[in-house]
Scaffold this motif. Structure first.
Motif, short mmCIF file in Angstrom:
data_model
loop_
_atom_site.label_atom_id
_atom_site.label_comp_id
_atom_site.label_asym_id
_atom_site.label_seq_id
_atom_site.Cartn_x
_atom_site.Cartn_y
_atom_site.Cartn_z
N THR A 54 0.81 -1.21 0.00
CA THR A 54 0.00 0.00 0.00
C THR A 54 0.85 1.26 0.00
O THR A 54 0.33 2.34 -0.25
N ASP A 55 2.14 1.16 0.27
CA ASP A 55 2.99 2.35 0.28
C ASP A 55 3.48 2.71 -1.12
O ASP A 55 4.00 3.80 -1.33
N SER A 56 3.36 1.78 -2.08
CA SER A 56 3.82 2.05 -3.44
C SER A 56 2.81 2.94 -4.16
O SER A 56 1.61 2.83 -3.94
N PRO A 57 3.30 3.83 -5.01
CA PRO A 57 2.38 4.70 -5.75
C PRO A 57 1.51 3.87 -6.70
O PRO A 57 1.97 2.89 -7.28
N ARG A 58 0.24 4.29 -6.84
CA ARG A 58 -0.69 3.58 -7.71
C ARG A 58 -1.09 4.48 -8.87
O ARG A 58 -1.29 5.69 -8.68
N PRO A 59 -1.20 3.92 -10.07
CA PRO A 59 -1.57 4.75 -11.22
C PRO A 59 -3.00 5.26 -11.07
O PRO A 59 -3.84 4.60 -10.47
N PRO A 60 -3.28 6.46 -11.57
CA PRO A 60 -4.63 6.99 -11.48
C PRO A 60 -5.58 6.18 -12.35
O PRO A 60 -5.17 5.54 -13.33
N PRO A 61 -6.89 6.15 -12.01
CA PRO A 61 -7.85 5.42 -12.84
C PRO A 61 -7.98 6.06 -14.22
O PRO A 61 -7.78 7.27 -14.38
N THR A 62 -8.25 5.27 -15.22
CA THR A 62 -8.37 5.76 -16.60
C THR A 62 -9.75 5.42 -17.14
O THR A 62 -10.45 4.56 -16.62
N LEU A 63 -10.14 6.12 -18.23
CA LEU A 63 -11.38 5.81 -18.92
C LEU A 63 -11.23 4.50 -19.68
O LEU A 63 -10.12 4.01 -19.90
N ALA A 64 -12.35 3.93 -20.05
CA ALA A 64 -12.32 2.75 -20.90
C ALA A 64 -11.63 3.09 -22.22
O ALA A 64 -11.53 4.26 -22.61
N ASP A 65 -11.16 2.07 -22.93
CA ASP A 65 -10.35 2.28 -24.13
C ASP A 65 -10.98 1.58 -25.33
O ASP A 65 -10.52 0.52 -25.75
N PRO A 66 -12.04 2.15 -25.92
CA PRO A 66 -12.63 1.56 -27.12
C PRO A 66 -11.79 1.89 -28.35
O PRO A 66 -10.69 2.44 -28.23
N SER A 67 -12.34 1.60 -29.54
CA SER A 67 -11.59 1.85 -30.78
C SER A 67 -11.57 3.33 -31.16
O SER A 67 -10.80 3.73 -32.03
N PHE A 68 -12.40 4.15 -30.52
CA PHE A 68 -12.44 5.58 -30.81
C PHE A 68 -11.94 6.36 -29.60
O PHE A 68 -11.79 5.81 -28.50
N ASP A 69 -11.68 7.64 -29.80
CA ASP A 69 -11.14 8.49 -28.75
C ASP A 69 -12.27 9.02 -27.88
O ASP A 69 -13.12 9.79 -28.34
N CYS A 70 -12.27 8.60 -26.60
CA CYS A 70 -13.36 9.00 -25.70
C CYS A 70 -13.38 10.49 -25.41
O CYS A 70 -14.39 11.02 -24.92
N ARG A 71 -12.30 11.20 -25.70
CA ARG A 71 -12.30 12.65 -25.48
C ARG A 71 -13.30 13.35 -26.38
O ARG A 71 -13.75 14.46 -26.09
N TYR A 72 -13.65 12.70 -27.49
CA TYR A 72 -14.57 13.32 -28.45
C TYR A 72 -15.94 12.62 -28.45
O TYR A 72 -16.74 12.83 -29.36
N ALA A 73 -16.21 11.79 -27.45
CA ALA A 73 -17.50 11.10 -27.37
C ALA A 73 -18.61 12.12 -27.12
O ALA A 73 -18.50 12.96 -26.22
N ARG A 74 -19.69 12.03 -27.91
CA ARG A 74 -20.79 12.98 -27.76
C ARG A 74 -22.15 12.29 -27.73
O ARG A 74 -23.06 12.76 -27.07
N THR A 75 -22.32 11.20 -28.47
CA THR A 75 -23.63 10.55 -28.48
C THR A 75 -23.81 9.71 -27.22
O THR A 75 -22.84 9.36 -26.53
#
Length: 308
Positions: A210-231
């Motif tokens: 528990t003392d080791s640094p943990r990576p931050p949670p990430t969004l799911a990784d589909p075939s498209f870029d979730c940064r531009y998800a609108r529908t």
């Protein structure tokens, strides 16, 4: 033989032929004017909706869809829940719409084409595995006398109506999409409630430092870029690792199919992809989206094997 009588008959035949040609030319010009528009005394063309517009417009397709479901609904004696979901999720296309004529006095346009009703994923189990219902039809579009909008009549779709009337999922429930594509186009992400990601463990397993640094949670990784998800469908996929995995698998299958397909099959893959995306983006929950992806992957395989 009397030569004068012969001359009279010859002249009469010539006059009849000339009259027939004149009438045919006049009718052709009238039809062209009706299709392309009229011309006023100054020689300027006055644009008007062509009769082909009336045969192929999205308004006409919606009207014909409402017509077949209304006729089927009048014949039904079974439950309405799945039938209403089927009506909301089905998509109508008209292949090769042809304008057959226009009666200006009645404001009535006659058309023909191939009517195609694309069924939502899951509904094919009630239609012997068919994912679309097809009929060659003749249909009419006429302005209502009271000005309330167009009125539609169609011949040739009787088999589709009867199959819709007998539609029964035998106790199963279709996943419900949005009410209609017209009411649910591209959606602003801010207009939707936030999508809750799938839960993650609150505490690490006992053997994790528990003392080791943990990576931050990430969004799911589909075939498209979730940064531009609108529908809505894209947002649901981006909020679910399971849906993102389905999206990647489907995208790989689609890409492989496009690489191996001939031109006609590629066009079929693209056309059905658009129908799939339209349905997925009208889903209201992850179960509906998952069913859409699974149905799409079956559809791609069937297209490539010639079963579609």
């Amino acid at each position: 033989m009397n030569l004068k009588a012969l001359d009279r008959r010859t002249v009469a035949a010539i006059l009849a032929a000339v009259l027939a040609i004149a009438l045919a030319v006049g009718f052709g010009l009238s039809m062209r004017d009706d299709i392309a528009g009229t011309t006023d005394q100054t020689g300027r063309s006055e644009p008007k909706q062509t009769i082909k517009d009336a045969c192929a417009s999205s308004t006409t397709l919606r009207g014909l869809k409402q017509l077949v479901f209304a006729q089927a609904g009048d014949l039904r004696t079974l439950e309405r829940v799945n039938f209403d979901i089927l009506a909301a999720g089905a998509i109508v296309r008209m292949e090769d719409p042809v304008a057959r004529g226009h009666d200006a006095s009645l404001d009535l346009t006659r058309c023909s084409g191939r009517f195609i009703l694309e069924l939502p994923p899951g509904a094919e189990v009630a239609f012997n595995g068919d994912r679309r219902l097809v009929a060659d039809v003749i249909y009419e579009v006429q302005a209502a006398a009271d000005g309330s909008g167009p009125v539609y009549r169609m011949n040739g779709a009787e088999n589709i109506v009867s199959r819709l009337a007998a539609f029964d999922m035998e106790g199963h429930r279709l996943h419900e999409p949005a009410a209609s594509a017209a009411d649910d186009p591209l959606i602003d992400a801010e207009a939707l409630p936030p999508v809750t990601p799938e839960p993650v463990p609150t505490f690490p397993p006992p053997d994790v430092d528990t003392d080791s640094p943990r990576p931050p949670p990430t969004l799911a990784d589909p075939s498209f870029d979730c940064r531009y998800a609108r529908t809505r469908g894209e947002l649901l996929v981006c909020g679910s690792d399971r849906l993102a995995a389905l999206d990647r698998t489907m995208a790989e299958l689609y890409g492989s199919a496009m690489d191996d397909a001939d031109n006609a099959t590629r066009r079929r893959l693209v056309r059905t992809r658009d129908a799939f995306l339209d349905y997925r983006d009208r889903c209201r929950d992850t179960a509906c989206v998952a069913s859409a992806y699974q149905g799409r992957m079956r559809e791609i395989r069937d297209i490539m094997t010639g079963a579609y």
